[in-house]
Design a protein around this motif. Structure first.
Motif, PDB file in Angstrom:
ATOM      1  N   ARG A  56       0.824  -1.224   0.000  1.00  0.00           N
ATOM      2  CA  ARG A  56       0.000   0.000   0.000  1.00  0.00           C
ATOM      3  C   ARG A  56       0.856   1.271   0.000  1.00  0.00           C
TER       4      ARG A  56
ATOM      5  N   ALA B 202       3.133   7.186   8.022  1.00  0.00           N
ATOM      6  CA  ALA B 202       2.232   7.814   7.053  1.00  0.00           C
ATOM      7  C   ALA B 202       2.034   6.890   5.873  1.00  0.00           C
ATOM      8  N   CYS B 203       0.986   7.138   5.107  1.00  0.00           N
ATOM      9  CA  CYS B 203       0.752   6.398   3.871  1.00  0.00           C
ATOM     10  C   CYS B 203       0.081   7.349   2.880  1.00  0.00           C
TER      11      CYS B 203
ATOM     12  N   GLU C 274      -2.806   7.531   1.942  1.00  0.00           N
ATOM     13  CA  GLU C 274      -4.153   7.936   2.364  1.00  0.00           C
ATOM     14  C   GLU C 274      -4.129   9.119   3.332  1.00  0.00           C
ATOM     15  N   CYS C 275      -3.146   9.103   4.205  1.00  0.00           N
ATOM     16  CA  CYS C 275      -3.224  10.043   5.336  1.00  0.00           C
ATOM     17  C   CYS C 275      -2.014  10.955   5.482  1.00  0.00           C
TER      18      CYS C 275
HETATM   19 ZN   LIG Z   1      -2.262   6.025   6.491  1.00  0.00          ZN
END
Ligand SMILES: [Zn+2]
Ligand SMILES: [Zn+2]
Ligand SMILES: [Zn+2]
Length: 792
Positions: A128, A186-187, A189-190
């Motif tokens: 991801r 973190a990724c 998405e966020c």
């Molecule tokens: Zn995330």
């Protein structure tokens, strides 16, 4: 409820100090305690990490003994203080407790390069975080540059602006996860996001910021890239026009530019890389390492480090750097490409226009880089603290210290990212001292108990922005270490900004103010680094520093003993025609030498290209505006001017670097017979090393490389005899070598070898720079010695 009391259960409270926050220490403790079946808790607090463990005594002993050796790679355990407490039989498990705020007395970790586990995720299309430029874990990523205050928790970093998504939050909370309490977790998405902008901030049209950045680099454009502690200016190193454009816009015609390669295999095609150099390049700190160019380097990359035989090289350290190389490699899946030769080479130089501090904020970048960068690759995670790349050289002749790659010592040119704010150990406890450095290559040093904390490199204090950066760094250092200085130290020069800043702070805190002579501090820095108590013989081979007689010193032989120093001798003085300007124009120094040797009339023809040569000769004849200096740096300049290889410098230290390169190209050389003599100066009996005979011979040398080699060989010969005589006279067997000229590898290795052969123990600055970048440590050392005597 029935409580089972286990009579074999004992309990202990452990206080762990060192670099133990933000390095995955609590998750490690959690897993370690669980694996041994211990119950209790762990938490961060202002003093470091506190642990409570309960279990049988042998297991507790094993836990305590293995704590330091089993700790995560980025942790550094300085001490473990155990305390026996009564067991709490109601406790059934081991947990991580929330951090407590308190008196901050711990060290935060430095920023470190992305780790192998994160790299395999970064290039795994199933992951991801595939190609996510802000991937990190407890073993890698930003620390110092995103942290506002301690204890180190997400809320006190610039990641506080990003709320973790449920998947990230689950990793963060799961004790078995690699990202358990990874504060910058973190990724896509966020977490933070990339953005590409035209100058002045207009968003660039691009579907993929990384792909577009590479395309623009390949077109020969100059790209500003936001990094960990500031912005870089990048261009395609193999595109000579792009390199030239960058130089023109940055007003840096000759100063060497650093290069970034994908891996050691790619570097090896362009420069010599020893095993120790490879290990240093690949270390998590990812410094710029100075390497010797291979002969064909300048055929293809002529504009990178013109006239020099070394080049500064680094490997990628942020995920974003890796993504650029990944893009250039054609988007391969997996990490096998990371071990293969990659042709892409990028110039990566600090974005600090006109010698001002590094660009830090996004709006600031739009404003200050508008005339320099064609496009800006940035992101929305704030840089809290500026931090340049560190620069060092691996020297096989230096002893290696803890943390160095095996088999070779290092010598820093600039200490910053990857190392700030790690402390240097001091031999003894003492009062907190904040030292302000000098004027060039400014750094600060704050001592706390048995540690000295050096700030990151701040740079020359000749512009208001740099002065503000010094003030901010002083403030930040006191705040993250939670130390109120008991004294303030500064250079003895009254007009430096650092001196004024020290005065202001001492007044504000109402604490003693201690002025330290520049070269005393240079030698003291070596004493501090090597924990040398008692008297040492010191050679300060330097550019310039104010002497106790009000003259500019810089080639000084002295005895240094903590708070005291005694000048034993100096180089014979050279005139500085036109004052400070002479320090930037080697032809002026050469005129001074020609005049002193009674050959002033030769200067007119020799420097006919200089419009004010007659004016300079006039000053020399009348003796006006020609202050004398004993600086070794100026002797280098004079030799360079006489050999006709650098009339005017465009960056500090250029003449010496060019001369050193020429000498190395020439190879081994013997000292010129009668090239120096050692005189006694009446009436004080100071010993004067006179190098005029050497320069007199260089005037008639028509092979510059041979002249440069003769200069180095004769200088080393003279210095060795001078130091050797002083060692004999004083009975001292320890010699500390320091000052800006000790960045010269030929000089440093030559002196070291020859002095050691005379049975002397030689010490050099290694983990702090020998030049003014290491001065603050020496000032702090001297101030502490004075305070210890109770004279203040
Ligand atoms: Zn995330
Ligand atoms: Zn990682
Ligand atoms: Zn200096």
């Amino acid at each position: 409820m029935l409580m089972i009391v286990d009579p074999t259960r004992v309990a202990r409270r452990l206080r762990v100090r060192g670099v133990v926050q933000g390095v995955g220490f609590r998750p490690f403790i959690y897993r370690f305690a669980n694996s041994l079946g211990l119950v209790g808790w762990v938490r961060n607090d202002g003093g470091g990490v506190e642990i409570e463990i309960q279990g049988s005594e042998p297991i507790l002993d094993a836990f305590t003994q293995c704590l330091a050796s089993e700790a995560p790679p980025l942790a550094r355990v300085d001490s473990i203080e155990p305390e026996v407490i009564p067991p709490d039989h109601s406790r059934k498990d081991f947990t991580i407790l929330p951090s407590v705020e308190g008196i901050v007395a711990t060290a935060i970790g430095p920023d470190v390069g992305v780790c192998p586990s994160c790299l395999s995720e970064l290039f795994d299309p199933q992951d991801r975080r595939w190609r996510y430029p802000f991937i990190n874990c407890t073993h890698c990523g930003p620390r110092y540059t995103i942290t506002r205050s301690l204890p180190y928790d997400r809320a006190r970093t610039s990641m506080a602006a990003f709320t973790q998504c449920p998947s990230c939050d689950a990793e963060y909370r799961h004790p078995g996860d690699r990202r358990f309490h990874a504060e910058p977790n973190a990724c896509p998405e966020c977490g933070p996001q990339l953005s590409l902008h035209e100058p002045h901030g207009v968003p660039a049209l691009a579907r993929d910021a990384v792909a577009e950045t590479l395309r623009r680099l390949q077109l020969g454009e100059v790209v500003a890239i936001k990094g960990l502690g500031g912005f870089h200016l990048a261009c395609d190193a193999a595109n000579g026009d792009a390199v030239l454009r960058l130089r023109v816009r940055k007003r840096r015609p000759h100063k060497p530019l650093a290069l970034m390669f994908a891996n050691v295999a790619s570097v090896a095609h362009w420069a010599k890389v020893s095993a120790a150099e490879a290990a240093t390049l690949e270390s998590p700190e990812r410094p710029i390492v100075l390497l010797e160019k291979l002969p064909h380097f300048d055929d293809t990359l002529p504009g990178v480090a013109p006239g020099l035989d070394e080049v500064g090289v680094m490997l990628p350290y942020t995920p974003l750097h890796y993504l650029l190389f990944h893009e250039a490699a054609g988007h391969p899946t997996g990490t096998a490409w990371l071990d293969q030769v990659q042709p892409a080479i990028f110039v990566m130089t600090s974005a600090n226009p006109h010698g001002e501090p590094l660009v830090q904020g996004n709006d600031e970048a739009f404003e200050r880089l508008a005339e320099i960068a064609d496009v800006l690759l940035m992101h929305n995670r704030d840089i809290v603290v500026r931090c340049d790349d560190s620069v060092l050289r691996v020297r096989a002749d230096l002893p290696s210290g803890p943390g160095d790659a095996a088999g070779a010592g290092v010598q820093f040119q600039r200490r910053a990212r990857g190392f700030t704010p790690l402390s240097m150990p001091l031999p003894a406890d003492g009062p907190a001292v904040l030292a302000f450095g000098a004027h060039f290559k400014a750094t600060l040093c704050l001592t706390r108990e048995k540690e000295a904390f050096l700030s990151q490199h701040i740079g020359g204090l000749d512009n208001p922005a740099a002065c503000t950066a010094l003030d901010e760094a002083a403030e930040h250092l006191q705040s993250i270490l939670s130390v109120r200085p008991a004294a303030v130290a500064h250079d003895a020069h009254p007009d430096y900004y650092s001196t004024r800043a020290a005065f202001a702070l001492a007044e504000k805190l109402d604490v003693p103010l201690i002025a330290v002579q520049h070269h005393h501090a240079h030698i003291a820095a070596v004493c501090a680094e090597h924990c040398l108590d008692g008297p040492v013989l010191g050679l300060a081979a330097d550019g310039v520093g104010l002497g106790t007689d009000g003259m500019p010193w810089g080639g000084e032989l002295m005895v240094v003993d903590g708070a005291e120093f005694r000048r034993l001798g100096h180089l014979s003085p050279l005139p500085l025609p036109g004052g400070d300007r002479a320090a930037r124009e080697p032809w002026r120094m050469a005129c001074g030498v020609l005049h002193a040797l009674g050959r002033g009339d030769e200067a007119i023809e020799r420097f006919a290209a200089q419009p004010n040569v007659e004016q300079v000769l006039g000053m020399l004849v009348r003796g006006t505006r020609c202050p004398p200096t004993t600086s070794l740096g100026r002797w280098f300049d004079a030799a360079t001017g006489l050999l006709g290889v650098c009339d005017t410098m465009t960056f500090e230290g250029q003449a010496g670097m060019v001369l050193e390169t020429l000498a190395r190209r020439f190879g081994e050389s013997l000292a010129l017979p009668g090239g120096f003599h050692i005189d006694k100066r009446p009436p004080d009996g100071l010993s004067v090393l006179n190098l005029y005979p050497l320069l007199n011979q260089l005037i008639d040398e028509n092979d510059a490389a041979r002249g440069a080699a003769h200069f180095h060989a004769t200088l080393i010969d003279g210095l060795v005899q001078w130091i050797g005589d002083a060692a004999h006279a004083t009975g001292l067997r320890r010699v500390a070598l320091s000052g800006g000229c000790m960045h010269n590898r030929l000089l440093a290795t030559g002196l070291r070898k020859r002095l050691a052969a005379r049975g002397l123990a030689v010490f050099e600055a290694q983990h702090v720079p020998p030049g003014d970048g290491g001065l603050a440590l020496g000032q702090a050392w001297v101030a502490r010695a004075l305070l210890a005597r109770g004279v203040l």
